[in-house]
Design a protein around this motif. Sequence first.
Motif, PDB file in Angstrom:
ATOM      1  N   SER A 192       0.701  -1.165   0.105  1.00  9.50           N
ATOM      2  CA  SER A 192       0.037  -0.068   0.100  1.00  9.50           C
ATOM      3  C   SER A 192       0.738   1.095  -0.088  1.00  9.50           C
ATOM      4  N   GLY A 193       2.181   0.963   0.216  1.00  5.16           N
ATOM      5  CA  GLY A 193       3.175   2.486   0.198  1.00  5.16           C
ATOM      6  C   GLY A 193       4.443   1.979  -0.353  1.00  5.16           C
ATOM      7  N   CYS A 194       5.085   3.189  -0.586  1.00  4.84           N
ATOM      8  CA  CYS A 194       6.406   2.887  -1.127  1.00  4.84           C
ATOM      9  C   CYS A 194       7.471   1.924  -0.063  1.00  4.84           C
ATOM     10  N   LYS A 195       7.333   2.548   1.130  1.00  7.52           N
ATOM     11  CA  LYS A 195       8.298   1.725   1.999  1.00  7.52           C
ATOM     12  C   LYS A 195       7.833   0.260   2.051  1.00  7.52           C
ATOM     13  N   ALA A 196       6.514  -0.053   2.150  1.00  6.61           N
ATOM     14  CA  ALA A 196       6.168  -1.563   2.007  1.00  6.61           C
ATOM     15  C   ALA A 196       6.698  -2.266   0.747  1.00  6.61           C
ATOM     16  N   ALA A 197       6.349  -1.564  -0.163  1.00  8.86           N
ATOM     17  CA  ALA A 197       6.785  -2.171  -1.613  1.00  8.86           C
ATOM     18  C   ALA A 197       8.583  -2.232  -1.465  1.00  8.86           C
ATOM     19  N   GLN A 198       9.237  -1.419  -0.905  1.00  8.89           N
ATOM     20  CA  GLN A 198      10.799  -1.472  -0.693  1.00  8.89           C
ATOM     21  C   GLN A 198      11.215  -2.810   0.083  1.00  8.89           C
ATOM     22  N   ARG A 199      10.175  -2.916   1.089  1.00  4.49           N
ATOM     23  CA  ARG A 199      10.794  -4.122   1.950  1.00  4.49           C
ATOM     24  C   ARG A 199      10.204  -5.440   1.276  1.00  4.49           C
ATOM     25  N   LEU A 200       9.184  -5.431   0.592  1.00  3.79           N
ATOM     26  CA  LEU A 200       8.838  -6.674   0.004  1.00  3.79           C
ATOM     27  C   LEU A 200       9.763  -7.195  -1.342  1.00  3.79           C
ATOM     28  N   GLU A 201      10.199  -5.745  -2.062  1.00  9.24           N
ATOM     29  CA  GLU A 201      11.292  -6.357  -2.833  1.00  9.24           C
ATOM     30  C   GLU A 201      12.662  -6.506  -2.472  1.00  9.24           C
ATOM     31  N   THR A 202      13.185  -6.157  -1.250  1.00  5.89           N
ATOM     32  CA  THR A 202      14.296  -6.550  -0.613  1.00  5.89           C
ATOM     33  C   THR A 202      14.028  -7.812  -0.109  1.00  5.89           C
ATOM     34  N   ALA A 203      13.207  -8.249   0.502  1.00  8.99           N
ATOM     35  CA  ALA A 203      12.692  -9.719   0.809  1.00  8.99           C
ATOM     36  C   ALA A 203      13.047 -10.740  -0.329  1.00  8.99           C
ATOM     37  N   TYR A 204      12.305 -10.248  -1.268  1.00  8.44           N
ATOM     38  CA  TYR A 204      11.947 -10.989  -2.445  1.00  8.44           C
ATOM     39  C   TYR A 204      13.439 -11.365  -3.110  1.00  8.44           C
ATOM     40  N   ASN A 205      14.227 -10.158  -3.160  1.00  9.74           N
ATOM     41  CA  ASN A 205      15.545 -10.586  -3.895  1.00  9.74           C
ATOM     42  C   ASN A 205      16.474 -11.447  -3.031  1.00  9.74           C
ATOM     43  N   ILE A 206      16.208 -10.890  -1.780  1.00  9.34           N
ATOM     44  CA  ILE A 206      17.404 -11.978  -0.528  1.00  9.34           C
ATOM     45  C   ILE A 206      16.782 -13.272  -0.710  1.00  9.34           C
ATOM     46  N   CYS A 207      15.612 -13.769  -0.844  1.00  9.05           N
ATOM     47  CA  CYS A 207      15.043 -14.958  -0.859  1.00  9.05           C
ATOM     48  C   CYS A 207      15.172 -15.622  -2.225  1.00  9.05           C
TER      49      CYS A 207
END
Length: 322
Positions: A251-266
């Motif tokens: 729902s926001g840029c910070k949430a999108a940033q966290r999701l994208e970071t977690a996705y790339n690490i995983c």
Amino acid sequence: MENNYNLIDDQEDDSDGAAYICHISDFSTINGYVFILFTIISVIGNTLLICVLVTQKVLKFVTKTFILNLACSDLIFTATLPFWAYYHLHHWVFGDFLCKFMTAVYFVGLYSSIFILTGMTVDRFITVVLNKWPNNSLRKRCAVGVCVAAWVISIAVSPYDASKMQVENDSYCEAYSEAELGYYLQVSLLFFLPFAVIIFCHLSIIRTVFQATNRQRRKAVGIVFCIVAAYFICWGPYNFLLFIKSLYQPSGCKAAQRLETAYNICRILAFSHCCVNPLLCLLSQRIRRHLLDLLKVKTIFQKNFLPTFFLYTNCIYKYIAH
């Protein structure tokens, strides 16, 4: 590639409620170089493992069959990594056909490994917990049959996943947006259903093994347990995140940033699995010993045969030249 999201950031003052683009941190360079490293390690490790398994009698037939097929599965998966590495470092230049074909090869490696691991675990469950194999010959035929079925199913299913991929703007090889939900759900389910079977079998195996006083029996399931555990440690978080992405829209840029970071690490953790099995197999003293013997043979070959070969080749070349 930079990921852009059309979102409204809840923490920003946006009185008219207009959506805008979030600029998410770019992991492309990191992913590209990491995939190249994984390619090198996987090719060397799995090739040596296959050579040891084929040339030496290091494991019993059934366990060897499963591990040999897993190594082949890892190499097939690894064959796609140079393409994804180039894609992340630059952009997709290989056309629509290779976009779909490499995706199909990727899923053949992915699905075959989980099906083979499931078959390996069920074999351990029947052997250790039920103790119901009537004879060793039947067990061997079942192991071969499971591996053949795993490859047939993987090859049959993967074109469906590949059909959802397309090249966009001559630069991106991605699943088209209408197919993303089904794509993520299918991949997740094809992971979690075998995962449930494997968890049930291994809980039963662990309970049976630790009730036994035979230390050799505990060692017999050690390598298989480590291989299965490593698979789910590597691929579990990534598939769980794919499932989350199929249901959750940040729902926001910070949430999108966290999701994208977690996705790339995983994803990096998941792709590292193609390098893990050869390292785990080195836990076996017999495999370590035969690998050292194999490397010694290659060293002797290089020191003795190759110089002689090049000497004779050089003499023949000079004779012909004159």
